[in-house]
Design an enzyme around this catalytic site. Structure first.
Site, short mmCIF file in Angstrom:
data_model
loop_
_atom_site.label_atom_id
_atom_site.label_comp_id
_atom_site.label_asym_id
_atom_site.label_seq_id
_atom_site.Cartn_x
_atom_site.Cartn_y
_atom_site.Cartn_z
N TYR A 275 0.86 -1.19 0.00
CA TYR A 275 0.00 0.00 0.00
C TYR A 275 0.89 1.24 0.00
O TYR A 275 1.96 1.27 0.63
CB TYR A 275 -0.90 -0.04 1.24
CG TYR A 275 -1.63 1.24 1.51
CD1 TYR A 275 -2.46 1.82 0.55
CD2 TYR A 275 -1.51 1.88 2.75
CE1 TYR A 275 -3.14 3.00 0.80
CE2 TYR A 275 -2.20 3.05 3.01
CZ TYR A 275 -3.00 3.61 2.03
OH TYR A 275 -3.67 4.78 2.30
N LYS B 23 -11.38 -0.87 6.72
CA LYS B 23 -11.87 -1.58 5.55
C LYS B 23 -12.94 -2.61 5.93
O LYS B 23 -14.01 -2.25 6.36
CB LYS B 23 -10.68 -2.20 4.82
CG LYS B 23 -9.47 -1.26 4.61
CD LYS B 23 -9.84 0.05 3.94
CE LYS B 23 -8.64 0.85 3.45
NZ LYS B 23 -7.77 1.40 4.50
#
Length: 397
Positions: free
Chosen positions: A113, A210
């Site tokens: 990420y 998330k």
């Protein structure tokens, strides 16, 4: 709950970590929306401050709502303790700082990420911590890359955004021989589909923003380990002192999200598999990255270490960057946004959004391209998702 009984995941995600009835026999736990806690007397203070008692002092150190979330996450990941953080990046950076000191180095997978990549390549070097970027899907030469200053191997699996699958057990076996810690970001898979601690990892981290949340209304993170001494140090030496504390309200929202994690993940994955098959057969798509496809490079390892394949898909169109931009600009149902794991289907161009920190001229080295499109497949009717993508792909001439 019967503490002597081993319950299934869905039951644990609703009940694990609870201790008896809630205040006033409420079905749901209260939100302890307080910054500080009071003591009975100075002797009580002394017991708490010396950790003879696990009572509360100040929410930056701990709070009953946070503790319940931590205990539940530890149970779901099959760890012994957890630390809640204000964000996924607070969890990741705190864990890395907890293991690394000046002169050390960390080995990371070549695809991370974007913010994790920036911490490793820009922040840690300012503290004289170096890094080695490796394709960890190939473990053949990993032992040779580990030296006496290597303290951590850090990776995501599946990785963001190209879904690379990394063999957790094999990496952990190599690391254990060299006395190196393994930290795995389990955000994409969640503990419903994958439990890295059971495969040898030392610490699991999540962006709880998330799938743990699942509704796009919380920012949070969590780290889990089997080592309770480490968890104590991480909480009081890093989370507490760095100040990256999660709010009680966010912890309560995450507890609510956990209740439906299993149900949501099953539906997310079901939709994703249909979308992946649609994309693979589309004439305007040249490559689909999804572990659930049998011809995907990491499919067999994923099948061995995961109980499901998640709901993130990346793909390359048969066109250029401008065509990719047209596709993401043409969706009507899917939302052009960063993040993932929400009920809504989200679409993005990683190189321009979540992974913008990677050098454009070297993207291929990191397993990325400028035109790669990533989808977080949501919970809408899958026929509507597919129709939306089909219409968007039709703009490519």
């Amino acid at each position: 709950m019967d503490k002597n009984k081993k319950y299934k995941f869905e039951t644990m995600s609703i009940h694990a970590g609870s201790e008896g009835r809630n205040a006033n026999n409420a079905l749901n736990p209260p939100i302890y929306q307080t910054s500080t806690f009071v003591f009975d007397n100075i002797e009580h203070v002394e017991k708490v401050m010396s950790f003879e008692s696990d009572d509360y002092v100040y929410t930056r150190g701990n709070n009953p709502t946070l503790r319940l979330f931590e205990n539940r996450m530890a149970a779901l990941e099959e760890g012994n303790g957890a630390v809640a953080f204000a964000s996924g990046m607070a969890a990741i950076s705190s864990v890395l700082f907890s293991f690394l000191k000046p002169g050390d180095n960390v080995i990371v997978n070549r695809t991370l990420y974007g913010s994790s990549y920036n911490v490793v390549t820009h922040v840690l070097p300012q503290y004289n911590v170096s890094y080695k970027i490796v394709d960890l899907s190939n473990t053949d030469k990993l032992s040779e890359l580990i030296d006496e200053n290597t303290k951590v191997i850090y990776f995501e699996t599946p990785s963001n955004p190209n879904l690379t699958i990394i063999d957790i057990k094999k990496i952990s076996q190599i690391a254990e021989e060299k006395n190196v810690k393994v930290v795995v970001d389990n955000t994409f898979a969640t503990p419903y589909f994958q439990r890295p601690l059971t495969l040898g990892a030392d610490v699991v981290v999540h962006s709880a923003t998330k799938y743990i949340c699942g509704h796009g209304d919380v920012v949070g993170g969590v780290a889990v380990s089997k080592n309770l001494d480490y968890i104590h140090s991480l909480k009081f030496d890093y989370m507490c002192e760095f100040g990256g504390v999660m709010s009680p309200f966010n912890a309560w929202l995450l507890l609510r999200g956990l209740k439906t994690l299993g149900v949501r993940m099953r539906e997310h994955e079901k939709n994703a598999l249909e979308v992946a098959r649609f994309l693979r057969n589309h004439p305007k798509v040249k490559e689909v990255m999804y572990p659930g496809l049998e011809d995907f490079k990491g499919h067999e390892i994923a099948k061995a270490q995961m109980s499901g394949f998640g709901a993130i898909i990346s793909f390359e169109i048969d066109g250029n960057l401008e065509d990719a931009k047209k596709v993401v600009n043409s969706v009507k149902l899917a939302q052009l946004a960063v993040s993932l794991g929400d009920c809504e289907t989200l679409i993005e161009l990683p190189a321009a959004m979540t992974h913008i920190g990677y050098p454009k001229e070297e993207l291929a080295k990191f397993g990325l391209t400028e035109s790669m499109i990533r989808i977080s497949v949501g919970l809408e009717n899958v026929k509507d998702i597919i129709e939306d993508l089909d219409n968007a792909l039709s703009v490519i001439k």
